[in-house]
Write an enzyme that holds these catalytic residues in place. Structure first.
Site, PDB file in Angstrom:
ATOM      1  N   ASP A 126      38.578  79.449  36.478  1.00  0.00           N
ATOM      2  CA  ASP A 126      39.173  80.070  36.106  1.00  0.00           C
ATOM      3  C   ASP A 126      38.700  81.435  35.955  1.00  0.00           C
ATOM      4  OD1 ASP A 126      41.648  78.923  36.292  1.00  0.00           O
ATOM      5  OD2 ASP A 126      40.963  78.414  34.251  1.00  0.00           O
ATOM      6  N   HIS A 135      43.924  76.123  29.886  1.00  0.00           N
ATOM      7  CA  HIS A 135      43.631  76.007  31.726  1.00  0.00           C
ATOM      8  C   HIS A 135      45.507  75.899  31.797  1.00  0.00           C
ATOM      9  CE1 HIS A 135      43.044  75.307  36.046  1.00  0.00           C
ATOM     10  NE2 HIS A 135      43.296  73.947  35.383  1.00  0.00           N
TER      11      HIS A 135
HETATM   12  P1  NAI Z   1      42.312  63.468  42.419  1.00  0.00           P
HETATM   13  O1  NAI Z   1      43.820  62.468  42.414  1.00  0.00           O
HETATM   14  O2  NAI Z   1      42.258  64.210  44.099  1.00  0.00           O
HETATM   15  O3  NAI Z   1      41.272  62.556  41.896  1.00  0.00           O
HETATM   16  C1  NAI Z   1      41.839  61.946  40.274  1.00  0.00           C
HETATM   17  C2  NAI Z   1      40.961  60.508  40.889  1.00  0.00           C
HETATM   18  O4  NAI Z   1      41.539  59.842  39.350  1.00  0.00           O
HETATM   19  C3  NAI Z   1      41.715  59.488  41.868  1.00  0.00           C
HETATM   20  O5  NAI Z   1      40.798  59.124  42.309  1.00  0.00           O
HETATM   21  C4  NAI Z   1      42.442  58.965  40.919  1.00  0.00           C
HETATM   22  O6  NAI Z   1      42.350  57.372  41.020  1.00  0.00           O
HETATM   23  C5  NAI Z   1      41.507  58.926  39.181  1.00  0.00           C
HETATM   24  N1  NAI Z   1      42.211  57.965  37.854  1.00  0.00           N
HETATM   25  C6  NAI Z   1      43.485  57.869  38.085  1.00  0.00           C
HETATM   26  N2  NAI Z   1      43.755  57.325  36.650  1.00  0.00           N
HETATM   27  C7  NAI Z   1      42.836  56.969  36.131  1.00  0.00           C
HETATM   28  C8  NAI Z   1      41.794  56.608  34.838  1.00  0.00           C
HETATM   29  N3  NAI Z   1      42.357  55.707  33.735  1.00  0.00           N
HETATM   30  N4  NAI Z   1      40.844  55.976  35.277  1.00  0.00           N
HETATM   31  C9  NAI Z   1      40.206  56.600  35.937  1.00  0.00           C
HETATM   32  N5  NAI Z   1      40.054  57.122  37.476  1.00  0.00           N
HETATM   33  C10 NAI Z   1      41.619  57.306  37.533  1.00  0.00           C
HETATM   34  O7  NAI Z   1      42.421  64.776  41.610  1.00  0.00           O
HETATM   35  P2  NAI Z   1      41.383  66.048  41.781  1.00  0.00           P
HETATM   36  O8  NAI Z   1      41.625  67.143  42.492  1.00  0.00           O
HETATM   37  O9  NAI Z   1      39.768  65.479  41.774  1.00  0.00           O
HETATM   38  O10 NAI Z   1      41.613  66.609  40.680  1.00  0.00           O
HETATM   39  C11 NAI Z   1      40.864  66.221  39.187  1.00  0.00           C
HETATM   40  C12 NAI Z   1      41.456  66.295  38.119  1.00  0.00           C
HETATM   41  O11 NAI Z   1      41.666  67.362  37.870  1.00  0.00           O
HETATM   42  C13 NAI Z   1      43.256  66.665  38.164  1.00  0.00           C
HETATM   43  O12 NAI Z   1      43.886  66.259  37.025  1.00  0.00           O
HETATM   44  C14 NAI Z   1      43.502  67.883  38.200  1.00  0.00           C
HETATM   45  O13 NAI Z   1      44.845  68.701  37.285  1.00  0.00           O
HETATM   46  C15 NAI Z   1      42.338  68.983  38.032  1.00  0.00           C
HETATM   47  N6  NAI Z   1      41.487  69.618  37.790  1.00  0.00           N
HETATM   48  C16 NAI Z   1      41.410  70.646  36.512  1.00  0.00           C
HETATM   49  C17 NAI Z   1      41.125  71.972  37.253  1.00  0.00           C
HETATM   50  C18 NAI Z   1      40.695  72.467  35.367  1.00  0.00           C
HETATM   51  O14 NAI Z   1      39.966  73.941  35.985  1.00  0.00           O
HETATM   52  N7  NAI Z   1      40.626  72.519  34.795  1.00  0.00           N
HETATM   53  C19 NAI Z   1      40.674  72.987  38.028  1.00  0.00           C
HETATM   54  C20 NAI Z   1      41.282  71.637  38.984  1.00  0.00           C
HETATM   55  C21 NAI Z   1      41.256  70.439  38.893  1.00  0.00           C
END
Ligand code: NAI
Length: 330
Positions: free
Chosen positions: A158, A186
């Site tokens: 952000d 966030h």
């Molecule tokens: P994604 O859905 O592509 O990847 C998440 C991964 O976490 C998946 O491979 C899933 O299998 C895995 N996962 C789920 N439960 C798990 C567990 N108990 N242990 C280990 N792995 C587990 O999501 P993406 O796009 O990679 O985003 C990841 C996270 O980051 C999301 O929660 C998203 O909302 C968050 N995010 C936060 C931002 C921030 O600025 N704070 C910015 C962008 C995304």
């Protein structure tokens, strides 16, 4: 040569993981002279994908990469970890906020216990998975021996988005814009504050507020453009942002461990110490400077009424998230 640091990436088979892993292996996070061993964790349904990502990491032939573990075993993943990047979690798109908090509390509780028992005691943690601030609180709750100041959450994406908005508005290079602030949470109500931001004009630093000379834009479109940037990207890409998030993760860890440049601050979700009237016991995003692996909150910034209102509203939101999260623990 330095000893390698062990970097844990949870949710490593996901989108951000795919963009982040090669950045870490190339030294973008911890520096070009810092060898790394990467521990990738994901869940069983993604075990095959994780294997594929490991093959690509090996095929990268990265000189700094001294080892890779790809596992679905949280204990194996957490062993000896120096830096933990928590991307894994239950996705926001499938749940309402309360449901999302419950699901993630369960995940963060388990992972925190594994970190508590098996990670290095001085392990530095960055929580990215949403709700990031509240997941970080839960993590601390179940990893009591990891120092409070080692647990942070990501608002750097952000922050970087806010820098870009100002750079586009003023038609200056993004590298010349500094010292925006992301306060608080966030979330969809996040608040980017440009009141203290400056532009390096080559002959000195000018105030963004004076250069833009349009408080209306700064208090309306600037804020909503940053708040809605994620959705705007989803609409265009038909996938959520990934490498900009990964790059922000590198920026966060890099600046935390190697220091912020003189005169520059960045935004990080950290434990409140009561600064700016924000109650202790919340993980709240503040402007921070970093030196030798330690952050400190920038003090003494003048807060106007508009900012104060937003900062308080975000505090309220975080208190409510905390209540929901803790209610699911008992
Ligand atoms: P994604 O859905 O592509 O990847 C998440 C991964 O976490 C998946 O491979 C899933 O299998 C895995 N996962 C789920 N439960 C798990 C567990 N108990 N242990 C280990 N792995 C587990 O999501 P993406 O796009 O990679 O985003 C990841 C996270 O980051 C999301 O929660 C998203 O909302 C968050 N995010 C936060 C931002 C921030 O600025 N704070 C910015 C962008 C995304």
């Amino acid at each position: 040569e330095k000893d390698p640091l062990i970097v844990l990436v949870t949710g490593a088979a996901g989108q951000i993981g795919y963009a982040l892993l090669p950045m870490i292996a190339r030294g973008a996070m911890l520096g070009q002279d810092q060898p790394v061993i990467i521990h990738m964790l994901d869940i069983e349904p993604n075990a095959e994908t994780l294997k594929g990502v490991k093959m690509e990491l090996m095929d990268g032939a990265f000189p700094l990469l001294k080892g890779v573990i790809a596992t679905t075993d949280v204990i194996e993943a957490c062993k000896g970890v120096d830096v933990a990047i928590m991307l894994g979690g239950f996705p926001r798109r499938k749940e309402d906020n309360k449901g999302l908090i419950y699901k993630n509390v369960a995940i963060y509780k388990a992972q925190a216990s594994a970190l508590e028992q098996h990670a290095d005691t001085n392990c530095k943690v960055l929580v990215v998975a949403n709700p990031a601030n509240t997941n970080a609180l839960i993590l601390k709750e179940f990893a009591p021996s990891i120092p409070e100041e080692n647990i942070t959450s990501l608002t750097r994406l952000d922050h970087n988005r806010a820098l870009n908005q100002i750079s586009e508005n003023l038609n200056v290079h993004v590298g010349d814009v500094t010292n925006v602030i992301i306060w608080g949470n966030h979330s969809s109500n996040l608040y980017p504050d440009a009141n203290h931001a400056t532009v390096n004009t080559g002959v000195g630093h000018n105030s963004v507020k004076e250069l833009i000379n349009d408080d209306h834009w700064l208090n309306t479109d600037f804020i909503t453009n940053v708040q809605k940037r994620g959705q705007t990207i989803v609409k265009a890409r038909r996938l959520s942002c990934a490498f900009s998030a990964a790059s922000a993760v590198c920026d966060h860890m890099h600046d935390w461990i190697l220091g912020t440049p003189k005169g520059t601050w960045v935004s990080m979700g950290v434990y409140s110490d009561g600064s700016y009237g924000i109650q202790p016991g919340l993980i709240y995003s503040f402007p921070v400077t970093c030196e030798k692996g330690e952050w400190s909150i920038v003090q003494g910034l003048k807060i106007d009424e508009f900012a104060r209102e937003k900062m308080d509203a975000l505090q309220k939101e975080l208190i409510e998230e905390k209540l929901v999260a803790y209610s699911s623990l008992h």
